[in-house]
Every structure is written in C-alpha cells, then in structure tokens.
Design an enzyme around this catalytic site. Sequence first.
Site, PDB file in Angstrom:
ATOM      1  CG  ASN A 198     107.119  89.588  60.525  1.00 33.04           C
ATOM      2  OD1 ASN A 198     108.068  89.118  59.913  1.00 33.04           O
ATOM      3  ND2 ASN A 198     107.271  90.237  61.675  1.00 33.04           N
TER       4      ASN A 198
ATOM      5  CG  ASP B 170     104.973  97.923  63.944  1.00 27.34           C
ATOM      6  OD1 ASP B 170     106.134  98.188  64.315  1.00 27.34           O
ATOM      7  OD2 ASP B 170     104.599  98.014  62.760  1.00 27.34           O
TER       8      ASP B 170
ATOM      9  CE  LYS C 204      96.474  73.752  72.212  1.00 32.15           C
ATOM     10  NZ  LYS C 204      96.072  72.407  71.883  1.00 32.15           N
TER      11      LYS C 204
ATOM     12  CG  PHE D 266     116.179  97.386  56.377  1.00 34.65           C
ATOM     13  CD1 PHE D 266     117.346  97.483  57.108  1.00 34.65           C
ATOM     14  CD2 PHE D 266     116.218  96.775  55.131  1.00 34.65           C
ATOM     15  CE1 PHE D 266     118.549  96.996  56.612  1.00 34.65           C
ATOM     16  CE2 PHE D 266     117.410  96.272  54.623  1.00 34.65           C
ATOM     17  CZ  PHE D 266     118.573  96.384  55.364  1.00 34.65           C
TER      18      PHE D 266
ATOM     19  CE  LYS E 271     108.829 103.435  58.174  1.00 31.71           C
ATOM     20  NZ  LYS E 271     108.464 102.139  57.602  1.00 31.71           N
TER      21      LYS E 271
ATOM     22  CE  LYS F  50     110.622 103.535  62.605  1.00 33.24           C
ATOM     23  NZ  LYS F  50     110.245 102.296  63.248  1.00 33.24           N
TER      24      LYS F  50
HETATM   25  N1  CTP Z   1     111.757  98.568  64.081  1.00 32.94           N
HETATM   26  C1  CTP Z   1     112.253  98.453  65.357  1.00 32.94           C
HETATM   27  N2  CTP Z   1     111.431  98.216  66.399  1.00 32.94           N
HETATM   28  C2  CTP Z   1     110.112  98.102  66.220  1.00 32.94           C
HETATM   29  C3  CTP Z   1     109.580  98.221  64.924  1.00 32.94           C
HETATM   30  C4  CTP Z   1     110.437  98.452  63.870  1.00 32.94           C
HETATM   31  O1  CTP Z   1     113.462  98.578  65.526  1.00 32.94           O
HETATM   32  N3  CTP Z   1     109.322  97.858  67.262  1.00 32.94           N
HETATM   33  C5  CTP Z   1     112.683  98.850  62.989  1.00 32.94           C
HETATM   34  C6  CTP Z   1     112.850  97.727  61.996  1.00 32.94           C
HETATM   35  O2  CTP Z   1     113.895  96.826  62.334  1.00 32.94           O
HETATM   36  C7  CTP Z   1     113.187  98.503  60.740  1.00 32.94           C
HETATM   37  C8  CTP Z   1     112.348  99.739  60.866  1.00 32.94           C
HETATM   38  O3  CTP Z   1     112.155  99.922  62.263  1.00 32.94           O
HETATM   39  O4  CTP Z   1     114.545  98.894  60.694  1.00 32.94           O
HETATM   40  C9  CTP Z   1     111.065  99.508  60.165  1.00 32.94           C
HETATM   41  O5  CTP Z   1     110.143 100.346  60.624  1.00 32.94           O
HETATM   42  P1  CTP Z   1     108.596 100.015  60.436  1.00 32.94           P
HETATM   43  O6  CTP Z   1     108.193  98.845  61.211  1.00 32.94           O
HETATM   44  O7  CTP Z   1     108.319 100.004  58.971  1.00 32.94           O
HETATM   45  O8  CTP Z   1     108.155 101.338  61.018  1.00 32.94           O
HETATM   46  P2  CTP Z   1     106.790 101.810  61.436  1.00 32.94           P
HETATM   47  O9  CTP Z   1     107.070 103.009  62.259  1.00 32.94           O
HETATM   48  O10 CTP Z   1     106.035 100.696  62.018  1.00 32.94           O
HETATM   49  O11 CTP Z   1     106.225 102.273  60.092  1.00 32.94           O
HETATM   50  P3  CTP Z   1     105.062 101.702  59.173  1.00 32.94           P
HETATM   51  O12 CTP Z   1     103.872 101.726  60.008  1.00 32.94           O
HETATM   52  O13 CTP Z   1     105.130 102.638  58.049  1.00 32.94           O
HETATM   53  O14 CTP Z   1     105.469 100.313  58.762  1.00 32.94           O
END
Ligand code: CTP
Length: 404
Positions: A209, A278, A288, A323, A337, A341
């Site tokens: 990303n 995610d 490869k 974040f 969130k 979380k």
């Molecule tokens: N984060 C994490 N581990 C993951 C994904 C995200 O620790 N596997 C943490 C990021 O470092 C950040 C926060 O979660 O602090 C961001 O969450 P986000 O990816 O936005 O959460 P989602 O639950 O995926 O929500 P959304 O789908 O709304 O983006």
Amino acid sequence: MAGHVLLCVTGGIAAYKACEVLRGLQVAGAEVRVAMTKAAARFVGPVTFEALTGHAVALDLFDHPESAIPHIELSEWADIALVCPCTANVMAKVAHGIADDCVSATLLACACPVLVAPAMNTRMWDNPATQENLATLERHGVRLVLPVEGRLACGTSGAGKLAPVDAIVEDALSLLRGTILGRPLAGRHVVITAGPTHEAIDPVRYIANASSGKMGYALARAARDAGAQVTLVSGPTSLAAPRGVDLVGVTSAAQMLEATVAAFAGADAAVLAAAVADYTPASPADHKLKKAHEHLSSVELVETADILATLSADSGDRVVVGFAAETNDLIANATSKLARKGCDMIVANDVSRPESTFGSDTNRVTLVTAEGTEPLELMGKDDVAHAIVGRVARLIAQKRSGRA
Ligand code: CTP
C-alpha cells in the site's frame, strides 16, 4: 523546532563542517549563536558564522560588540550548547572546569544540557588522557556524539573522525526538544509500528500500500525525545533509521505481528501507525510465477491477524493506540473502531484530503478516546507526533492510577 542553540566551534579541521551543522539546526527552526576559539577562527572565518546567524561571534571574553559579559549572557541565552567539533584540548578543559578563553568560560557557565562532538587524530583520541576525559564528561552528564572511524585530514585512517553532520543535527535537535518540551515518557518503553507491509505473491511480487512510514517514524523520534526507550517495528520504507531507537525491520503482516507482540511484552505503550495489509495471499508461490506457464487470473487471499486488536485484548494497564485512515465519516468510523479494536485511543485522519494523505509531511488528526474527541489543527507530522506522545503519557498515567 524553536529554541536556542549555542554552537561552540573549536580549532580542528572539522570546523568547516560546523557551518553545515548550523544550517541543519536553522532549517529545523532553531536559533543559533556561535562562540569560537581563536584556533577555530584560523580554520573558518568568524564572518562565515556571522553571515549565517546574523550575530557577532563570541571570540574574546573582553571584546564582543553585542555584550559586555558574553560568556554569561550566552550561557543564559542557550537552551542547549553544542561543541562541534570539539578538540582534545577543549574536551580536557571542559572535563576539568578550566575557563581560560571565551568558549571554555561559556561552557563552564552553562547550566543547560551540553552535547559534545569530538574530532581529532586517532592517537590523540586513543590517548588514555582523552579517554579519561571522555569518561569524566559522561560522569558529569555531558552528552556525546562519538566520533566514527574513517579517513582523517592528517592522511591516516582510524577513530576520531567527526560524526556525520546529520547525526549531530539529529542528536542536537533531540536534546533541544526534550529540554524545551519536557520528557513525559522518561522511564517508559514504547513500541511503535510504521510503514506498509508487503504480502508476497511469489518471491518477486507482492501486495503493498502507499504508506510512507513518515508518521510512524515521526512518532518514534517524538517518543525518544520525550525520554522513552523506543522499539520501532517498521515495514519496508525509504526512511533513515531514527538515532537512539531500536529499529526492527519486518516485511509481512505476520512478521510485524510477531515482532510487535514480542516487543510489547516489556513495554508500557504501543502506538500502531503501520498500514498493515488486511489480506495476504493464501499460498504464495515459492518460485517466480511465469506468465507463459501459470496463468494468474486471481490470487486467493486470507485475512491477516489484527495486531491492534491482539495487543488490546491483553493490554492490562498498558496503553494501546491505533490509527484510522478514513475517507468518509471520520469520527463515526474512528469511534466504532475504538470499540471494535478495544484500544485506548484512535488517531483518526482523513486521507482524502491532500494535507493529510499518505506521504504528505503534514497531518490533521482527531484524537478519539472513551472521554470524547479532540480535533488537532493542521501541523507538520513532527508536531502531530509530539501531541500524540503527550496524550500517550497522560493515558499511561491515567491507566496506572486506575482512572481509565
Ligand atoms: N492494524 C493492525 N493489524 C492489522 C490491520 C490494522 O494492527 N492487521 C492497525 C493499524 O496499524 C492501525 C489500525 O489497525 O492502527 C487501522 O485499522 P484499519 O486497517 O483501518 O482497520 P480495519 O478494521 O481494517 O478497518 P477498515 O476496514 O475500516 O479500514
């Protein structure tokens, strides 16, 4: 970073590098004044420093156009003093409280923190007298940017070369920030995650990303300056490692989870600024993939473990901050969130705006806790990081006292 730095330049060939150090401090916002020894003035003319600072250089205890008692006025004006380069002779004077010229008298009068960047010939550096002076300076609480090994102006190679200009500027700014802003995280250990993760499709391809890592690295520097021991768990970025921080480099979300959980075991707080993938490919190829032989029309993905939720589930009296990068319904999404979380605070930012998007040097964030929301104004990422770090210190104190 506003603040006053007294730059003391002493008589070695590395004196020319003091001009670059001065500029680096000024670019970061510091105000700099210069004191020089007579020997330093033979290497670089005082006029150079006067042009750069807009102030007369303090060269002589009894003759300064701006001050009747320059060593006292400068020592009172300074938030920190930086001796760069520091010769073996001036090291010896500072170690033993000798005050027989403008620089050594000013340093003896300084009650502020002093940072010394020595530079000299290898045999002078290795001399037991210099090494004992070094130990004395450390015992007196003087900070050091130690010299490095390299090619010296006298034609030899070895220890004694002035530390790199960037390192001296970073250490001086760190000391300046801690001195002016305080060290609310002194004695605390903070884990920070930063950057993107790379999820392998095969050995040469990955899903990633746009995270630059800038916010997480700024947080690591701010926590360090606030006195914390910092472990920075970073995905792949192009950023320089912050000095004085334990950097643990990782690639994938699984590696980031493992490193973060391990570091959090002995920590007081975690601030998770990384943009963790995610999803990750279910079965990455071990070779490869060839376009001609393996028609790749889709990649099967599985969810990664949520590091933020994992840490929050078992945080006890430790603080966990996440974040939320959102493009719409910022506060509503961040608030849900926070609950989902189970963490102590969410730093919400609207990445649809150019001033707070991935890769920018500024950020406009809102801090969301159980107590409510606190919108911060648009700031540079270093200032945003400092505000977050201050809030983390308060959250630690609240949790420890059972008020959160
Ligand atoms: N984060 C994490 N581990 C993951 C994904 C995200 O620790 N596997 C943490 C990021 O470092 C950040 C926060 O979660 O602090 C961001 O969450 P986000 O990816 O936005 O959460 P989602 O639950 O995926 O929500 P959304 O789908 O709304 O983006």
